[in-house]
Design an enzyme around this catalytic site. Structure first.
Site, short mmCIF file in Angstrom:
data_model
loop_
_atom_site.label_atom_id
_atom_site.label_comp_id
_atom_site.label_asym_id
_atom_site.label_seq_id
_atom_site.Cartn_x
_atom_site.Cartn_y
_atom_site.Cartn_z
N CYS A 90 0.84 -1.19 0.00
CA CYS A 90 0.00 0.00 0.00
C CYS A 90 0.89 1.25 0.00
O CYS A 90 1.87 1.33 0.75
CB CYS A 90 -0.90 0.00 1.23
SG CYS A 90 -1.98 1.45 1.28
N CYS A 105 0.40 4.92 6.93
CA CYS A 105 -0.22 4.76 8.26
C CYS A 105 0.79 4.06 9.19
O CYS A 105 1.21 2.92 8.90
CB CYS A 105 -1.50 3.96 8.15
SG CYS A 105 -2.60 4.60 6.86
N CYS A 125 0.60 0.32 10.30
CA CYS A 125 0.12 -0.70 9.37
C CYS A 125 1.22 -1.51 8.69
O CYS A 125 2.08 -0.97 7.98
CB CYS A 125 -0.75 -0.05 8.31
SG CYS A 125 -1.44 -1.28 7.18
N CYS A 169 -16.52 -9.27 5.47
CA CYS A 169 -15.84 -8.00 5.18
C CYS A 169 -14.62 -8.27 4.31
O CYS A 169 -13.82 -9.15 4.62
CB CYS A 169 -15.38 -7.35 6.48
SG CYS A 169 -16.71 -7.15 7.66
N CYS A 191 -19.41 -6.17 3.41
CA CYS A 191 -18.72 -4.95 3.83
C CYS A 191 -17.39 -4.91 3.07
O CYS A 191 -16.79 -5.96 2.81
CB CYS A 191 -18.45 -5.00 5.33
SG CYS A 191 -17.52 -3.57 5.93
N CYS A 219 -19.18 1.95 8.44
CA CYS A 219 -18.41 1.30 9.50
C CYS A 219 -17.19 2.19 9.71
O CYS A 219 -16.37 2.34 8.79
CB CYS A 219 -18.00 -0.10 9.05
SG CYS A 219 -16.85 -0.91 10.17
N ARG A 244 -17.61 -2.48 17.81
CA ARG A 244 -16.89 -3.71 17.48
C ARG A 244 -15.54 -3.81 18.16
O ARG A 244 -14.72 -2.91 18.09
CB ARG A 244 -16.69 -3.81 15.97
CG ARG A 244 -15.82 -5.00 15.59
CD ARG A 244 -15.74 -5.18 14.11
NE ARG A 244 -17.04 -5.48 13.57
CZ ARG A 244 -17.41 -5.22 12.33
NH1 ARG A 244 -16.57 -4.66 11.51
NH2 ARG A 244 -18.60 -5.54 11.89
S1 SF4 Z 1 -4.13 1.24 6.93
FE1 SF4 Z 1 -2.54 0.14 5.76
S2 SF4 Z 1 -3.62 -0.66 3.99
FE2 SF4 Z 1 -4.92 0.97 4.85
S3 SF4 Z 1 -4.32 2.83 3.81
FE3 SF4 Z 1 -3.05 2.74 5.65
S4 SF4 Z 1 -1.15 1.72 4.97
FE4 SF4 Z 1 -2.71 1.31 3.40
#
Ligand code: SF4
Length: 352
Positions: A59, A63, A66, A103, A134, A194, A266
């Protein structure tokens, strides 16, 4: 909605009110949350969802929590978009183990035009099994949201993660407003929302209050509010974050329950780190939805049968979802779905 119910559903909470809830003595907070929970829900029922990662890793977003971000070396194996047929197989297995909602998550900044036919086929296929659907695919524009809604998608997950004030410490590649825009597009397209966040990322209690304030003051409360506890993954910037006091996590659940009494709250990522007692306390605080299954996207989730054992010990039943089609009709619908599309349409061509 009767007058009594209406008086509890508010969209005009002040920060001082929310912070005052967090500051209550623990027993008083739990009592308030439980009392309200019992007015809106059967306290002995928990909604069960299963999560399937339809596209893992790589990705472009940053974040900080993540493992799927391409920016961090977490050893996660990248996977291409899963074939539609495989997703339907996973959904069947999820249904057989008691899930009522399936989901599907993809690690994208936002879906591309070429992805949309695949994801809409997934929605239609999973729905034909009689499951609620979802998806979480990143940011959506108005048209993408409408396409998914037209395909029959019930819920779209897009989290705010934390308060607007703390947000910049966690994500820099998209703004808080970007997230609010996606949520508005989802709502305007007629899908259920959600939306929740993560606690334990080094935020202050006032940030937890700030996150819940944002959610509670939306024109409509999200139908589903996931409260995640940070899973510290080696290689991510938050790998060495200090542990969160479990009572702070439970308080967050309880305040969410009070602010959004009609929503499913949740218990989401981080359950692996919780013992049975902590999970039971979360249910007492008003959590009434869990992810069930072996994987929670890419972080481990307590084994499914362990969940069922805990439910049994606590006298909890999975919340039922009314399925109107009979089993035969559902099977026929899936067969139809598969026949209608040429086989190669069910496979994602990453070279496109
Ligand atoms: S949480 Fe992870 S998968 Fe989702 S946008 Fe952020 S880096 Fe990408």
């Amino acid at each position: 909605m009767n007058v009594l119910t209406q008086s509890f559903i508010r969209h005009d909470w002040t920060r001082a009110e929310v912070e005052a809830l967090f500051a209550l003595p623990f027993s008083d907070l739990m009592y308030q949350a439980q009392t309200l929970h019992r007015q809106f829900f059967n306290p002995n029922e928990v909604q069960v969802s299963t999560l399937c990662s339809i596209k893992t890793g790589a990705c472009p977003e940053d974040c900080a929590y993540c493992p799927q971000s391409a920016r961090y070396d977490t050893g996660l194996e990248r996977e291409k978009l899963m074939a539609v047929e495989k997703v339907i197989e996973e959904a069947k297995a999820a249904k057989a183990s008691g899930a009522t909602r399936f989901c599907m998550g993809a690690a994208w900044r936002s879906p591309k035009g070429k992805d949309m036919p695949y994801v809409t086929n997934m929605v239609q296929g999973v729905k034909s099994l009689g499951l609620e659907t979802c998806m979480t695919l990143g940011m959506l524009d108005e048209q993408q949201a409408q396409t998914l809604a037209d395909a029959g998608l019930d819920y779209y997950n897009h989290n705010l993660d934390t308060s607007p004030e703390f947000y910049g410490d966690i994500i820099t590649t998209r703004t808080y407003q970007d997230r609010l825009n996606t949520l508005a597009n989802v709502r305007n397209a007629g899908m259920k929302v959600c939306c929740g966040g993560i606690v334990g990322m080094g935020e202050e209690e006032s940030d937890r209050a700030g996150l819940l304030l944002q959610l509670a003051n939306m024109p409509e409360h999200p139908e589903s509010v996931p409260v995640n506890m940070l899973v510290k993954v080696e290689g991510t910037p938050l790998a060495d974050q200090a542990d969160l006091d479990p009572f702070d996590f439970i308080r967050t659940i309880a305040v969410a329950r009070i602010l959004m009494p009609q929503s499913h709250v949740r218990l989401s990522a981080g359950r692996e780190q919780m013992n049975d007692q902590m999970q039971a306390m979360a249910f007492l605080a008003g959590a009434n939805s869990i992810f069930y299954g072996e994987k929670l996207l890419t972080t481990p989730n307590p084994e499914a049968n362990k969940d069922m054992q805990l439910f049994k010990r606590l006298g909890i039943k999975p919340e039922a979802y009314e399925v109107h089609e009979n089993e035969e009709e559902q099977q026929a619908a899936i067969a139809n779905q598969l026949q209608e599309a040429k086989l190669d349409q069910f496979f994602y061509n990453a070279a496109n």
